[in-house]
Design an enzyme around this catalytic site. Structure first.
Site, PDB file in Angstrom:
ATOM      1  CG  PHE A 152      -1.654   1.189   1.554  1.00 37.13           C
ATOM      2  CD1 PHE A 152      -2.294   1.941   0.576  1.00 37.13           C
ATOM      3  CD2 PHE A 152      -1.718   1.621   2.879  1.00 37.13           C
ATOM      4  CE1 PHE A 152      -2.979   3.109   0.915  1.00 37.13           C
ATOM      5  CE2 PHE A 152      -2.397   2.777   3.224  1.00 37.13           C
ATOM      6  CZ  PHE A 152      -3.026   3.521   2.243  1.00 37.13           C
ATOM      7  CG  ASP A 186       6.680  -6.420  -2.322  1.00 42.59           C
ATOM      8  OD1 ASP A 186       6.277  -5.339  -1.856  1.00 42.59           O
ATOM      9  OD2 ASP A 186       6.143  -7.522  -2.062  1.00 42.59           O
ATOM     10  CD  GLU A 230       3.471 -10.815   6.909  1.00 39.84           C
ATOM     11  OE1 GLU A 230       2.283 -10.446   6.959  1.00 39.84           O
ATOM     12  OE2 GLU A 230       3.907 -11.544   6.000  1.00 39.84           O
ATOM     13  CB  THR A 254       3.489   1.758  13.073  1.00 40.67           C
ATOM     14  OG1 THR A 254       2.232   1.997  13.686  1.00 40.67           O
ATOM     15  CG2 THR A 254       4.175   0.654  13.871  1.00 40.67           C
ATOM     16  CG  ASP A 255       0.458   5.690  15.446  1.00 43.28           C
ATOM     17  OD1 ASP A 255       0.339   4.530  15.018  1.00 43.28           O
ATOM     18  OD2 ASP A 255      -0.505   6.489  15.511  1.00 43.28           O
ATOM     19  CD  GLU A 256      -0.847  -0.135  15.112  1.00 35.79           C
ATOM     20  OE1 GLU A 256      -0.938  -1.219  15.699  1.00 35.79           O
ATOM     21  OE2 GLU A 256      -1.362   0.077  13.995  1.00 35.79           O
ATOM     22  CE1 TYR A 308       2.991  -3.741  11.745  1.00 33.25           C
ATOM     23  CE2 TYR A 308       1.552  -2.371  13.087  1.00 33.25           C
ATOM     24  CZ  TYR A 308       2.413  -2.516  12.018  1.00 33.25           C
ATOM     25  OH  TYR A 308       2.710  -1.434  11.225  1.00 33.25           O
ATOM     26  CE  LYS A 359       7.139  -1.297  11.288  1.00 29.58           C
ATOM     27  NZ  LYS A 359       7.715  -1.416   9.918  1.00 29.58           N
ATOM     28  CG  ASN A 376      -0.368   5.915   5.938  1.00 30.49           C
ATOM     29  OD1 ASN A 376       0.413   6.130   5.031  1.00 30.49           O
ATOM     30  ND2 ASN A 376      -0.085   6.273   7.175  1.00 30.49           N
ATOM     31  CE1 TYR A 421     -13.319  -8.150  11.223  1.00 35.13           C
ATOM     32  CE2 TYR A 421     -12.678  -8.773   8.997  1.00 35.13           C
ATOM     33  CZ  TYR A 421     -12.511  -7.993  10.112  1.00 35.13           C
ATOM     34  OH  TYR A 421     -11.524  -7.047  10.128  1.00 35.13           O
TER      35      TYR A 421
HETATM   36  N1  NAD Z   1      -0.623   1.191   6.785  1.00 33.46           N
HETATM   37  C1  NAD Z   1      -0.440   2.057   7.779  1.00 33.46           C
HETATM   38  O1  NAD Z   1      -1.390   2.718   8.224  1.00 33.46           O
HETATM   39  C2  NAD Z   1       0.940   2.267   8.361  1.00 33.46           C
HETATM   40  C3  NAD Z   1       1.128   3.304   9.270  1.00 33.46           C
HETATM   41  C4  NAD Z   1       2.417   3.534   9.784  1.00 33.46           C
HETATM   42  C5  NAD Z   1       3.469   2.736   9.370  1.00 33.46           C
HETATM   43  N2  NAD Z   1       3.261   1.719   8.497  1.00 33.46           N
HETATM   44  C6  NAD Z   1       4.433   0.930   8.083  1.00 33.46           C
HETATM   45  O2  NAD Z   1       4.655   1.218   6.715  1.00 33.46           O
HETATM   46  C7  NAD Z   1       5.144   0.062   6.044  1.00 33.46           C
HETATM   47  C8  NAD Z   1       4.255  -0.270   4.867  1.00 33.46           C
HETATM   48  O3  NAD Z   1       2.926  -0.513   5.346  1.00 33.46           O
HETATM   49  P1  NAD Z   1       1.755  -0.906   4.339  1.00 33.46           P
HETATM   50  O4  NAD Z   1       0.476  -0.598   4.993  1.00 33.46           O
HETATM   51  O5  NAD Z   1       2.045  -0.371   2.998  1.00 33.46           O
HETATM   52  O6  NAD Z   1       1.940  -2.498   4.320  1.00 33.46           O
HETATM   53  P2  NAD Z   1       1.414  -3.563   3.270  1.00 33.46           P
HETATM   54  O7  NAD Z   1       1.082  -4.779   4.081  1.00 33.46           O
HETATM   55  O8  NAD Z   1       0.363  -2.995   2.370  1.00 33.46           O
HETATM   56  O9  NAD Z   1       2.682  -3.862   2.350  1.00 33.46           O
HETATM   57  C9  NAD Z   1       3.794  -4.552   2.799  1.00 33.46           C
HETATM   58  C10 NAD Z   1       4.599  -4.999   1.585  1.00 33.46           C
HETATM   59  O10 NAD Z   1       5.756  -5.696   2.065  1.00 33.46           O
HETATM   60  C11 NAD Z   1       5.914  -6.885   1.314  1.00 33.46           C
HETATM   61  N3  NAD Z   1       6.571  -7.891   2.154  1.00 33.46           N
HETATM   62  C12 NAD Z   1       6.042  -8.515   3.255  1.00 33.46           C
HETATM   63  N4  NAD Z   1       6.927  -9.394   3.751  1.00 33.46           N
HETATM   64  C13 NAD Z   1       8.040  -9.321   2.968  1.00 33.46           C
HETATM   65  C14 NAD Z   1       9.294  -9.972   2.979  1.00 33.46           C
HETATM   66  N5  NAD Z   1       9.581 -10.907   3.903  1.00 33.46           N
HETATM   67  N6  NAD Z   1      10.218  -9.639   2.044  1.00 33.46           N
HETATM   68  C15 NAD Z   1       9.941  -8.696   1.106  1.00 33.46           C
HETATM   69  N7  NAD Z   1       8.747  -8.062   1.020  1.00 33.46           N
HETATM   70  C16 NAD Z   1       7.814  -8.369   1.948  1.00 33.46           C
HETATM   71  C17 NAD Z   1       4.502  -7.301   0.920  1.00 33.46           C
HETATM   72  O11 NAD Z   1       4.488  -8.154  -0.222  1.00 33.46           O
HETATM   73  C18 NAD Z   1       3.841  -5.956   0.661  1.00 33.46           C
HETATM   74  O12 NAD Z   1       4.014  -5.552  -0.675  1.00 33.46           O
HETATM   75  C19 NAD Z   1       5.224  -1.043   7.095  1.00 33.46           C
HETATM   76  O13 NAD Z   1       6.528  -1.124   7.570  1.00 33.46           O
HETATM   77  C20 NAD Z   1       4.266  -0.566   8.185  1.00 33.46           C
HETATM   78  O14 NAD Z   1       4.672  -1.057   9.452  1.00 33.46           O
HETATM   79  C21 NAD Z   1       2.028   1.476   7.989  1.00 33.46           C
END
Ligand code: NAD
Length: 348
Positions: free
Chosen positions: A12, A34, A85, A131-133, A156, A160, A186, A347
């Site tokens: 994402f 990826d 993850e 993340t803020d978590e 999770y 992190k 996000n 769910y």
């Molecule tokens: N989504 C949110 O609201 C949010 C907020 C703050 C921080 N983050 C952080 O931002 C980052 C991206 O989040 P996101 O929501 O886009 O996540 P997402 O789950 O949509 O995407 C994660 C991507 O990482 C890849 N991936 C997973 N395991 C892998 C591995 N072992 N090797 C290579 N690639 C791998 C997946 O294929 C995927 O494309 C993460 O580190 C997350 O902790 C997310």
């Protein structure tokens, strides 16, 4: 030409970051690494796949020798690490996979960067996106700042938090030039529909129940994903080494209020009578370790780097809903197959 590694660029947030870097920095060659897990989807970055400064590499960050070979081959000068993850519910089901990717995977990248850059750290940068978590849960008052103690509650957020600590330790111990950001929730295009906003958009379209955890009073700060990508660009280029920046939307919502707003906008967009979609709201059993409230103080990135969100929540939400309504093929593709099994387990 600088070779820059972005991990998780088929996910994402990563897809928005990859697109921004490929389009805005012709002097960079972007390598998008990826593993294409359930959350990774090459459709998310189809529009830039033929650009001459872009290469996709399929691979797993947990595979140490593969990572070492990749760094030796491409001599990366910068790393933006987003692969993870990322879903709390899944981390409750299978915590070890979160340790593998989020902790061991990050370690492999840190070690590879340290080895490659050991004789000359000048101009190099390891950017860890977090993340803020990691800060745990707030009561009704207060905000997370960059100096708030870590207090993670889910597998999770613990994974992190652990990776954040290693990044900081590599800065202190080996002088690794890093920057780290902790961002709030996000939302936006290309968000996998296991997370609240795209899940509920998809369920409203399909007239399926909207499962709200507990009493719906959980509170989150929401940021439009493109504003996160702008912040990431800024921190990568102008952030100070060995610094953490909090990123947030100045935009707190109780889950139930957010869901009601979403229902209202969806009713308008779908031509349904007012109140129709909100009839789908169903309260479900709470998840364990659920954090009551997250709220970010993003004043450091605002005052030091001049960043603030460019869209209001109402604008961002409308853009997001419009995107999902005009990309039903994308939505149908990602919700077929394995997704159905996951959804039923979670769910039903
Ligand atoms: N989504 C949110 O609201 C949010 C907020 C703050 C921080 N983050 C952080 O931002 C980052 C991206 O989040 P996101 O929501 O886009 O996540 P997402 O789950 O949509 O995407 C994660 C991507 O990482 C890849 N991936 C997973 N395991 C892998 C591995 N072992 N090797 C290579 N690639 C791998 C997946 O294929 C995927 O494309 C993460 O580190 C997350 O902790 C997310």
């Amino acid at each position: 030409m600088k070779n820059i590694l972005i991990t998780g660029g088929a996910g994402f947030i990563g897809s928005h970051v990859v697109r921004r870097f490929v389009q805005n920095y012709p002097n960079y060659h972007i390598y998008n690494l990826d593993a294409l897990t359930y959350a990774g989807n090459l459709e998310n970055i189809k529009d830039i796949e033929n650009e001459s400064n872009y290469t996709f590499v399929k691979g797993d960050i947990v595979d140490e020798s593969f990572i070492n070979e990749l760094f030796a081959k491409y001599n990366f000068e910068g790393v933006l690490h987003l692969a993870a993850e990322s879903h709390v519910d899944r981390s409750i089901e299978d915590p070890l996979s979160f340790v593998k990717t989020n902790v061991i995977g990050t370690m492999n990248l840190l070690n590879a960067a340290r080895k490659l850059w050991k004789d000359n750290m000048e101009g190099k940068r390891f950017y860890h996106i977090s993340t803020d978590e990691v800060y745990g849960s707030l009561g009704a008052e207060g905000l997370f700042t960059e100096t708030t103690s870590y207090d993670p509650n889910s597998p999770y957020s613990a994974s992190k938090a652990s990776s954040d600590h290693f990044v900081r330790a590599y800065g202190e111990t080996y002088g690794l030039p890093y920057v780290l950001t902790n961002c709030s929730n996000n939302y936006g295009p290309f968000h996998f529909p296991e997370k609240l906003i795209p899940l509920f958009i998809n369920n409203i379209i399909n007239n399926k129940p909207l499962p709200v955890y507990g009493d719906g009073n959980y509170t989150r700060d929401w940021l439009f994903v493109k504003d996160h990508a702008i912040a990431i660009d800024l921190v990568f280029h102008e952030g100070k080494n060995h610094e953490t920046y909090n990123i947030g939307g100045f935009n707190e919502w109780k889950n139930i209020d957010l869901v009601k707003l979403l229902c209202k906008v969806m009713d308008e967009k779908l031509g349904r009578s007012e109140g129709e979609s909100s009839k789908l709201i169903t309260y479900v059993k709470d998840r364990p370790g659920h954090d009551l409230r997250y709220a970010i103080d993003a004043s450091k990135i605002n005052t030091e780097l001049g960043w603030k969100p460019t869209v209001t929540f109402e604008e961002g939400l409308e853009q997001t809903i419009d995107w999902y309504l005009s990309n039903t093929d994308w939505l149908n593709n990602v919700t077929s197959g394995e997704y159905a099994n996951y959804y039923k387990k979670q769910y039903n």
